[in-house]
Design an enzyme around this catalytic site. Structure first.
Site, PDB file in Angstrom:
ATOM      1  N   LYS A  38       0.844  -1.200   0.000  1.00 14.80           N
ATOM      2  CA  LYS A  38       0.000   0.000   0.000  1.00 14.80           C
ATOM      3  C   LYS A  38       0.881   1.251   0.000  1.00 14.80           C
ATOM      4  O   LYS A  38       2.086   1.185   0.253  1.00 14.80           O
ATOM      5  CB  LYS A  38      -0.920  -0.004   1.215  1.00 14.80           C
ATOM      6  N   ARG A 132     -11.305  -0.130  14.456  1.00  9.18           N
ATOM      7  CA  ARG A 132     -11.261   0.495  13.139  1.00  9.18           C
ATOM      8  C   ARG A 132     -12.245  -0.209  12.212  1.00  9.18           C
ATOM      9  O   ARG A 132     -13.236   0.376  11.801  1.00  9.18           O
ATOM     10  CB  ARG A 132      -9.831   0.474  12.578  1.00  9.18           C
ATOM     11  N   TYR A 265      10.555  32.271   1.906  1.00 11.21           N
ATOM     12  CA  TYR A 265       9.226  32.795   2.211  1.00 11.21           C
ATOM     13  C   TYR A 265       9.126  33.185   3.683  1.00 11.21           C
ATOM     14  O   TYR A 265       9.534  32.428   4.570  1.00 11.21           O
ATOM     15  CB  TYR A 265       8.159  31.753   1.917  1.00 11.21           C
ATOM     16  N   MET A 313       7.354  24.879  -2.497  1.00 10.18           N
ATOM     17  CA  MET A 313       6.678  23.741  -3.116  1.00 10.18           C
ATOM     18  C   MET A 313       7.648  22.905  -3.952  1.00 10.18           C
ATOM     19  O   MET A 313       7.563  21.668  -3.970  1.00 10.18           O
ATOM     20  CB  MET A 313       5.519  24.219  -3.989  1.00 10.18           C
TER      21      MET A 313
END
Length: 372
Positions: A38, A132, A265, A313
């Site tokens: 997965k 779950r 930033y 990014m």
């Protein structure tokens, strides 16, 4: 060194096979490894990893969702593929078409599977304490009712240990209660004449911490990929599990930044001296956590250097003042080895406030995987 693209992940296939053989050696004689593919095989490339393991004789896999299972089938991966999560009933035709095994998440869901026009395969989930999916182990009548339904081929029963990686005594005791609840459920089924199914509850940590308990399958995920150091130092007999993946990028440009100038930033880092700052072409869209801003590090020319400022990014900045030989085009390592130093996924995770699973599975699709 294999280099391709602005950022790339190197997947060492011989190390993958080595780890698989180590894991085969620690399970019982009758326990079959069930690799977990997965999350794009924990960021390693599910189709490629499945195919490699097929060639090593592995014929049982598990994934999280239908789309992951279909990807494996369309890549030619053979054997049983268990979908551990929910598949919407409208997608049952794909389960049948691709010959997949579905987790039976509840009695009501089993009834939906039973009403489908074709016979489907399933493993029944038992809730032993994680809460779950699955029927609670105490609800014996509901569990038994699943087997009374027609048109389902139940080939397995499974659960999951939710604190098997925690060393505290109370968590070990909780895992033992889960194991007992699971074995009691299996015995309940046997007492009612229900047999012919496989069992599994242990993932990597569960196998390592409860080696005296055997089930039919062991679901190996993070251990297979060598993503956590603890497995290498386990108990009195360390396991020789090695990291399979390395994540690398390149320096784009190096510039001189003066003392007192801000970087990136928000100008969240202010240079405390005249320094050399390199822009590197990898960012959070490639999978590096933004929380590594101003606290992560990487390797270049065998030296450890810090990340400066906020991750962008697609790029980030590092300080290479102490690496005078650094230049544009040089390789930068974020996971993996460079000279005598190395960074593991769990090292990155510790700084990012998460775990190695998260670090590896977040490596983005635009980062090419190179199999060496």
């Amino acid at each position: 060194m294999y280099q391709k693209g602005r950022a790339w992940a190197e997947i060492d296939t011989s190390t993958l096979i080595h780890n698989m053989n180590v894991l085969r050696g620690i399970v019982g004689e009758h326990t079959v490894p069930m690799p977990v593919l997965k999350g794009n095989a924990y960021g390693h490339g599910a189709s490629e990893i499945g195919s490699i393991l097929n060639r090593e004789g592995i014929r049982n896999f598990c994934v999280a969702c239908l789309s992951e299972a279909i990807e494996l089938r369309e890549a030619g991966v053979e054997g049983d593929i268990l979908v551990l999560g929910y598949t919407y009933p409208d997608c049952f035709p794909e389960l049948y078409r691709y010959d997949l095994t579905q987790a039976i998440v509840s009695l009501d869901y089993a009834k939906q599977m039973s009403s489908y026009e074709h016979r489907l395969k399933g493993h029944v989930a038992i809730d032993t304490g994680m809460h779950r999916i699955g029927e609670r182990f105490e609800d014996k009548d509901r569990i038994l009712a699943i087997w009374s339904l027609p048109n389902i081929d139940i080939t397995g029963v499974f659960s999951h240990l939710c604190v098997a990686n925690e060393p505290e005594p109370e968590f070990k005791e909780f895992s033992m209660r889960q194991l007992k609840a699971f074995t009691d459920t299996v015995q309940l089924l046997h007492d009612h004449g229900i047999r012919g199914f496989k069992t599994h509850i242990q993932a990597t940590h569960g196998v390592f911490n409860h080696r005296d308990i055997e089930f039919d399958f062991a679901r190996f995920g993070i251990g297979l990929y060598g993503g956590e150091r603890m497995f290498m130092n386990y108990g009195e007999a360390p396991l020789d599990l090695r990291p399979v993946l390395s994540l690398r990028s390149r320096i784009e440009v190096i510039r001189e930044v003066h003392k007192g100038e801000g970087i990136g930033y928000g100008l969240t880092y202010t240079a405390d001296r005249d320094c050399r700052i390199a822009a590197v072409c990898i960012g959070y869209a490639d999978g590096l956590k933004r929380s590594l801003s101003n606290k992560g590090y990487c390797l270049i020319h065998g030296k450890k250097v810090p990340i400066r400022g906020r991750l962008c990014m697609d790029q980030l900045m590092i300080e290479v003042t102490e690496v005078p030989e650094a230049k544009a085009g040089d390789v930068v390592t974020f996971i993996g080895a460079d000279g005598e130093l190395s960074i593991m996924a769990e090292d990155v995770a510790a700084l990012a406030g998460t775990n190695a699973h998260d670090i590896l599975t977040c490596i983005g699709p635009r980062v090419p995987r190179i199999y060496i």
